[in-house]
Design a protein around this motif. Structure first.
Motif, PDB file in Angstrom:
ATOM      1  N   ALA A  22       0.825  -1.210   0.000  1.00  0.00           N
ATOM      2  CA  ALA A  22       0.000   0.000   0.000  1.00  0.00           C
ATOM      3  C   ALA A  22       0.864   1.266   0.000  1.00  0.00           C
ATOM      4  N   LYS A  23       0.640   2.104  -1.018  1.00  0.00           N
ATOM      5  CA  LYS A  23       1.325   3.414  -1.087  1.00  0.00           C
ATOM      6  C   LYS A  23       1.092   4.196   0.209  1.00  0.00           C
ATOM      7  N   ASN A  24      -0.158   4.232   0.664  1.00  0.00           N
ATOM      8  CA  ASN A  24      -0.482   5.056   1.830  1.00  0.00           C
ATOM      9  C   ASN A  24       0.003   4.449   3.144  1.00  0.00           C
ATOM     10  N   CYS A  25       0.557   3.224   3.054  1.00  0.00           N
ATOM     11  CA  CYS A  25       1.242   2.642   4.215  1.00  0.00           C
ATOM     12  C   CYS A  25       2.729   2.979   4.112  1.00  0.00           C
ATOM     13  N   GLY A 124     -10.541  19.052  -3.146  1.00  0.00           N
ATOM     14  CA  GLY A 124     -11.279  20.031  -2.361  1.00  0.00           C
ATOM     15  C   GLY A 124     -10.424  20.514  -1.212  1.00  0.00           C
ATOM     16  N   TYR A 125     -11.051  21.139  -0.201  1.00  0.00           N
ATOM     17  CA  TYR A 125     -10.290  21.697   0.917  1.00  0.00           C
ATOM     18  C   TYR A 125      -9.580  20.577   1.681  1.00  0.00           C
ATOM     19  N   ARG A 126      -8.282  20.757   1.905  1.00  0.00           N
ATOM     20  CA  ARG A 126      -7.535  19.792   2.715  1.00  0.00           C
ATOM     21  C   ARG A 126      -6.534  20.560   3.564  1.00  0.00           C
ATOM     22  N   GLY A 127      -6.964  20.938   4.751  1.00  0.00           N
ATOM     23  CA  GLY A 127      -6.093  21.729   5.618  1.00  0.00           C
ATOM     24  C   GLY A 127      -5.111  20.860   6.383  1.00  0.00           C
ATOM     25  N   ILE A 128      -4.203  21.532   7.136  1.00  0.00           N
ATOM     26  CA  ILE A 128      -3.356  20.797   8.091  1.00  0.00           C
ATOM     27  C   ILE A 128      -3.548  21.406   9.485  1.00  0.00           C
ATOM     28  N   ASP A 129      -4.724  22.052   9.663  1.00  0.00           N
ATOM     29  CA  ASP A 129      -4.995  22.702  10.946  1.00  0.00           C
ATOM     30  C   ASP A 129      -5.012  21.714  12.115  1.00  0.00           C
ATOM     31  N   PHE A 130      -5.527  20.495  11.893  1.00  0.00           N
ATOM     32  CA  PHE A 130      -5.551  19.508  12.996  1.00  0.00           C
ATOM     33  C   PHE A 130      -4.116  19.142  13.385  1.00  0.00           C
ATOM     34  N   HIS A 131      -3.267  18.998  12.377  1.00  0.00           N
ATOM     35  CA  HIS A 131      -1.871  18.620  12.644  1.00  0.00           C
ATOM     36  C   HIS A 131      -1.225  19.696  13.535  1.00  0.00           C
ATOM     37  N   PRO A 165     -11.084  16.882  15.657  1.00  0.00           N
ATOM     38  CA  PRO A 165     -12.471  17.305  15.425  1.00  0.00           C
ATOM     39  C   PRO A 165     -13.153  16.410  14.397  1.00  0.00           C
ATOM     40  N   LYS A 166     -12.364  15.833  13.507  1.00  0.00           N
ATOM     41  CA  LYS A 166     -12.891  14.947  12.451  1.00  0.00           C
ATOM     42  C   LYS A 166     -11.785  13.915  12.226  1.00  0.00           C
ATOM     43  N   VAL A 167     -12.154  12.689  11.882  1.00  0.00           N
ATOM     44  CA  VAL A 167     -11.119  11.655  11.684  1.00  0.00           C
ATOM     45  C   VAL A 167     -10.193  12.062  10.534  1.00  0.00           C
ATOM     46  N   SER A 168      -8.878  12.057  10.803  1.00  0.00           N
ATOM     47  CA  SER A 168      -7.902  12.417   9.769  1.00  0.00           C
ATOM     48  C   SER A 168      -6.797  11.367   9.727  1.00  0.00           C
ATOM     49  N   VAL A 169      -6.579  10.806   8.531  1.00  0.00           N
ATOM     50  CA  VAL A 169      -5.593   9.727   8.366  1.00  0.00           C
ATOM     51  C   VAL A 169      -4.175  10.266   8.591  1.00  0.00           C
ATOM     52  N   THR A 170      -3.787  11.245   7.774  1.00  0.00           N
ATOM     53  CA  THR A 170      -2.432  11.789   7.879  1.00  0.00           C
ATOM     54  C   THR A 170      -2.253  12.559   9.183  1.00  0.00           C
ATOM     55  N   GLY A 171      -3.329  13.211   9.636  1.00  0.00           N
ATOM     56  CA  GLY A 171      -3.265  13.922  10.916  1.00  0.00           C
ATOM     57  C   GLY A 171      -2.915  12.948  12.039  1.00  0.00           C
ATOM     58  N   THR A 311     -13.264   6.596   0.696  1.00  0.00           N
ATOM     59  CA  THR A 311     -13.537   7.631  -0.318  1.00  0.00           C
ATOM     60  C   THR A 311     -12.699   7.379  -1.575  1.00  0.00           C
ATOM     61  N   ASP A 312     -11.496   6.817  -1.400  1.00  0.00           N
ATOM     62  CA  ASP A 312     -10.636   6.534  -2.562  1.00  0.00           C
ATOM     63  C   ASP A 312     -11.263   5.485  -3.490  1.00  0.00           C
ATOM     64  N   ASN A 313     -12.081   4.602  -2.923  1.00  0.00           N
ATOM     65  CA  ASN A 313     -12.705   3.561  -3.758  1.00  0.00           C
ATOM     66  C   ASN A 313     -14.008   4.026  -4.392  1.00  0.00           C
ATOM     67  N   THR A 333     -18.680  11.731   2.027  1.00  0.00           N
ATOM     68  CA  THR A 333     -18.662  12.475   3.296  1.00  0.00           C
ATOM     69  C   THR A 333     -17.268  12.991   3.684  1.00  0.00           C
ATOM     70  N   ILE A 334     -16.253  12.715   2.875  1.00  0.00           N
ATOM     71  CA  ILE A 334     -14.885  13.099   3.293  1.00  0.00           C
ATOM     72  C   ILE A 334     -14.394  14.363   2.585  1.00  0.00           C
ATOM     73  N   PHE A 335     -14.442  14.385   1.265  1.00  0.00           N
ATOM     74  CA  PHE A 335     -13.907  15.522   0.520  1.00  0.00           C
ATOM     75  C   PHE A 335     -15.015  16.251  -0.240  1.00  0.00           C
ATOM     76  N   LEU A 377      -5.590  10.994  -8.709  1.00  0.00           N
ATOM     77  CA  LEU A 377      -5.166   9.587  -8.757  1.00  0.00           C
ATOM     78  C   LEU A 377      -6.311   8.592  -8.976  1.00  0.00           C
ATOM     79  N   ARG A 378      -7.326   8.651  -8.120  1.00  0.00           N
ATOM     80  CA  ARG A 378      -8.372   7.609  -8.210  1.00  0.00           C
ATOM     81  C   ARG A 378      -9.342   7.859  -9.356  1.00  0.00           C
ATOM     82  N   SER A 379      -9.526   9.140  -9.733  1.00  0.00           N
ATOM     83  CA  SER A 379     -10.417   9.368 -10.873  1.00  0.00           C
ATOM     84  C   SER A 379      -9.756   8.821 -12.142  1.00  0.00           C
TER      85      SER A 379
HETATM   86  C1  EPZ Z   1      -5.523  10.309   3.302  1.00  0.00           C
HETATM   87  O1  EPZ Z   1      -5.444  11.719   3.028  1.00  0.00           O
HETATM   88  C2  EPZ Z   1      -5.093   9.589   2.039  1.00  0.00           C
HETATM   89  N1  EPZ Z   1      -3.740   9.954   1.728  1.00  0.00           N
HETATM   90  C3  EPZ Z   1      -6.036   9.913   0.891  1.00  0.00           C
HETATM   91  O2  EPZ Z   1      -5.683   9.123  -0.220  1.00  0.00           O
HETATM   92  C4  EPZ Z   1      -7.468   9.563   1.318  1.00  0.00           C
HETATM   93  O3  EPZ Z   1      -8.356   9.963   0.316  1.00  0.00           O
HETATM   94  C5  EPZ Z   1      -7.828  10.254   2.638  1.00  0.00           C
HETATM   95  O4  EPZ Z   1      -6.841   9.946   3.646  1.00  0.00           O
HETATM   96  C6  EPZ Z   1      -9.176   9.861   3.195  1.00  0.00           C
HETATM   97  O5  EPZ Z   1      -9.197   8.498   3.438  1.00  0.00           O
HETATM   98  C7  EPZ Z   1      -2.733   9.337   2.339  1.00  0.00           C
HETATM   99  O6  EPZ Z   1      -2.890   8.468   3.162  1.00  0.00           O
HETATM  100  C8  EPZ Z   1      -1.367   9.732   1.904  1.00  0.00           C
HETATM  101  P1  EPZ Z   1      -7.615  13.180   5.918  1.00  0.00           P
HETATM  102  P2  EPZ Z   1      -5.431  12.739   4.227  1.00  0.00           P
HETATM  103  O7  EPZ Z   1      -6.739  14.033   6.746  1.00  0.00           O
HETATM  104  O8  EPZ Z   1      -4.838  12.086   5.406  1.00  0.00           O
HETATM  105  C9  EPZ Z   1     -10.209  17.126   6.792  1.00  0.00           C
HETATM  106  C10 EPZ Z   1      -4.959   8.671  -2.400  1.00  0.00           C
HETATM  107  O9  EPZ Z   1      -5.617   8.697  -3.453  1.00  0.00           O
HETATM  108  N2  EPZ Z   1      -9.020  17.689   7.482  1.00  0.00           N
HETATM  109  O10 EPZ Z   1      -8.038  11.870   6.475  1.00  0.00           O
HETATM  110  O11 EPZ Z   1      -4.816  13.986   3.743  1.00  0.00           O
HETATM  111  C11 EPZ Z   1      -9.996  16.969   5.281  1.00  0.00           C
HETATM  112  O12 EPZ Z   1     -10.199  18.165   4.598  1.00  0.00           O
HETATM  113  C12 EPZ Z   1      -5.152   9.771  -1.371  1.00  0.00           C
HETATM  114  O13 EPZ Z   1      -4.131   7.797  -2.148  1.00  0.00           O
HETATM  115  C13 EPZ Z   1      -9.076  18.969   7.982  1.00  0.00           C
HETATM  116  O14 EPZ Z   1     -10.094  19.675   7.894  1.00  0.00           O
HETATM  117  O15 EPZ Z   1      -6.961  12.964   4.474  1.00  0.00           O
HETATM  118  C14 EPZ Z   1     -10.987  15.887   4.958  1.00  0.00           C
HETATM  119  O16 EPZ Z   1     -12.255  16.444   4.818  1.00  0.00           O
HETATM  120  C15 EPZ Z   1      -5.990  10.880  -1.928  1.00  0.00           C
HETATM  121  N3  EPZ Z   1      -7.980  19.472   8.628  1.00  0.00           N
HETATM  122  C16 EPZ Z   1     -10.978  15.003   6.221  1.00  0.00           C
HETATM  123  O17 EPZ Z   1     -10.444  15.820   7.255  1.00  0.00           O
HETATM  124  C17 EPZ Z   1      -6.844  18.742   8.794  1.00  0.00           C
HETATM  125  O18 EPZ Z   1      -5.884  19.238   9.391  1.00  0.00           O
HETATM  126  C18 EPZ Z   1     -10.171  13.726   6.126  1.00  0.00           C
HETATM  127  O19 EPZ Z   1      -8.908  14.010   5.529  1.00  0.00           O
HETATM  128  C19 EPZ Z   1      -6.792  17.436   8.269  1.00  0.00           C
HETATM  129  C20 EPZ Z   1      -7.913  16.930   7.616  1.00  0.00           C
END
Ligand code: EPZ
Length: 424
Positions: A22-25, A124-131, A165-171, A311-313, A333-335, A377-379
């Protein structure tokens, strides 16, 4: 620029392929390597472009990186202090390198770490505010100057509690990385439990002298800061998004595909949906087979954090639903902008109506080849699926988006019997 030319329709494929790790792993694991004093070896890696770019960044920061395409492995060797700047040329191309902010902060808390702040994104919007808010809870303060985030914890990182505040993978991954050496205990609540995140937790626990990251509930972990990490090795889990993509080649051609090197538990919801629409699914611990020979039925789906539908699928499933007689609906519900494949599939004759975060799809009997443009990527894979099902020739541009996550994509599709050519 590279394009794919696909001649369709392909009907009834009957073949098998093995998918990559897995790339995301790989991405969080690679970021975590800066925490180590010595060598980390990752196997079953996905040598897609995002992973290769991350390796380049690691080299830029001062690690030695050895990639073996033959063994599908990456060895990262740390001998000297890292550079503490993540250039915008990386963050502008790939948001996930923001994971290095947490990792470098963890290893060098009292120094000033800089990273180009990631900007807009096609999803769409993807902040790093949670981080950043999470780092602040651990005693690190940041400023923003010239588009760069500058962060440091003058008095060291100190464990605390942070609830997303919301589940975040990278956060989640970033906060875990930052807390590894923090004083006392860090509690993270409402975390992502995606298999790629639990893999990072397993890897860090296995590399330390004791299990210092423990689950205290379904979405809560406690991290007891440790002193050092020396060496590590990990076999990357199979790519559940790529596995699902190739299973959908079976679905859209109404054929049979077997995907090897995947843990079916990581696709529980997706397999439920495939069964619900009429596909026969068989699996053992390491492979999944789909048989889509029976008439398929429309359905209603909603994306969400794991264990819900990824959401990627979603765009991939959308392409399949576009060919199934009847009305299907999707709720994303994610992006805010995850339907980029829809207008391209519509160019092939699909009937997809988007309103806010919902899509209504009326399945059509035939799609027709068309020139299309990929935007994420997924589109890219969704458009490819449309082209596989469509009568005639489709020329697909900007397929570099696909190479970010799919390793040897045309080769794998050819192995499944798809008529695909790469042209420049
Ligand atoms: C990960 O992105 C994946 N990327 C994405 O896959 C995937 O679509 C996404 O999770 C959702 O499953 C990697 O793992 C590298 P999030 P990530 O933080 O972590 C909001 C692919 O195609 N949010 O879980 O960046 C955000 O806007 C990629 O491989 C904030 O508001 O996504 C979204 O609505 C594309 N503030 C929601 O949380 C923050 O600080 C979830 O995003 C962080 C997130």
């Amino acid at each position: 620029m590279l394009k794919y030319v696909i001649k369709g329709p392909t009907k009834g494929v009957n073949s098998s392929i093995s998918i990559e790790g897995a790339k995301n792993c790989c991405l969080p694991l690679l970021a975590s390597t800066v925490l180590f004093e010595d060598t980390v070896t990752l196997t079953n890696v996905n040598l897609s472009n995002d992973v290769l770019l991350t390796c380049k960044l690691l080299e830029d920061l001062g690690s030695k990186v050895e990639i073996s395409e033959k063994n599908k492995s990456i060895k990262v060797i740390n001998k000297k202090k890292h550079k503490l700047i993540i250039n915008y040329k990386y963050t502008s191309r790939m948001r996930a390198v923001v994971l290095f902010l947490g990792a470098l902060l963890s290893k060098y808390p009292k120094n000033s770490i800089q990273a180009g702040k990631p900007g807009g994104c096609s999803l769409g919007y993807r902040g790093i505010d949670f981080h950043l808010e999470g780092f602040k809870r651990l005693n690190a303060n940041h400023t923003l100057k010239d588009g760069y985030v500058k962060i440091s914890a003058k008095n060291g990182l100190i464990g605390n509690t942070y609830k997303f505040p919301k589940v975040s993978v990278t956060g989640t991954a970033n906060l875990i990385l930052s807390a590894v050496f923090a004083k006392n205990i860090t509690t993270l609540k409402n975390i992502s439990i995606e298999p790629e995140v639990t893999s990072l937790i397993d890897f860090l626990n296995n590399s330390a002298k004791f299990r210092f990251i423990k689950f205290k509930g379904k979405r809560t972990i406690q991290i007891k800061g440790i002193k050092k990490l020396i060496k590590g090795s990990y076999k990357v889990i199979g790519d559940r998004i790529n596995a699902f993509s190739y299973l959908c080649v079976g679905a859209i051609t109404r054929g049979k595909v077997k995907v090897n090197n995947i843990n079916p538990k990581h696709l529980k919801k997706e397999l439920e949906i495939l069964k619900k629409i009429g596909c026969e699914i068989k699996n053992d611990n390491f492979s999944i087979s789909i048989n889509a020979k029976k008439k398929l039925k429309p359905t209603n789906i909603t994306t969400g954090p794991w264990p819900s539908l990824a959401t990627d699928n979603m765009p991939i499933l959308m392409a399949v639903l576009a060919t199934i007689d009847g009305k299907s609906t999707i709720k994303e519900t994610i992006f805010s902008n995850r339907y980029m494949a829809a207008p391209e599939l519509s160019r092939m004759g699909a009937s997809i109506n988007i309103k806010n975060n919902k899509a209504t799809i009326i399945g059509v009997k035939n799609l027709f080849g068309a020139n299309c443009i990929c935007s994420d990527l997924r589109s890219t894979f969704a458009i490819i699926l449309g082209a596989i099902a469509a009568k005639g020739v489709s020329k697909i541009a900007r397929v570099y988006h696909g190479s970010r996550g799919y390793y040897q994509l045309p080769k794998k599709l050819k192995k499944l019997g798809i008529n695909i050519k790469s042209i420049t």
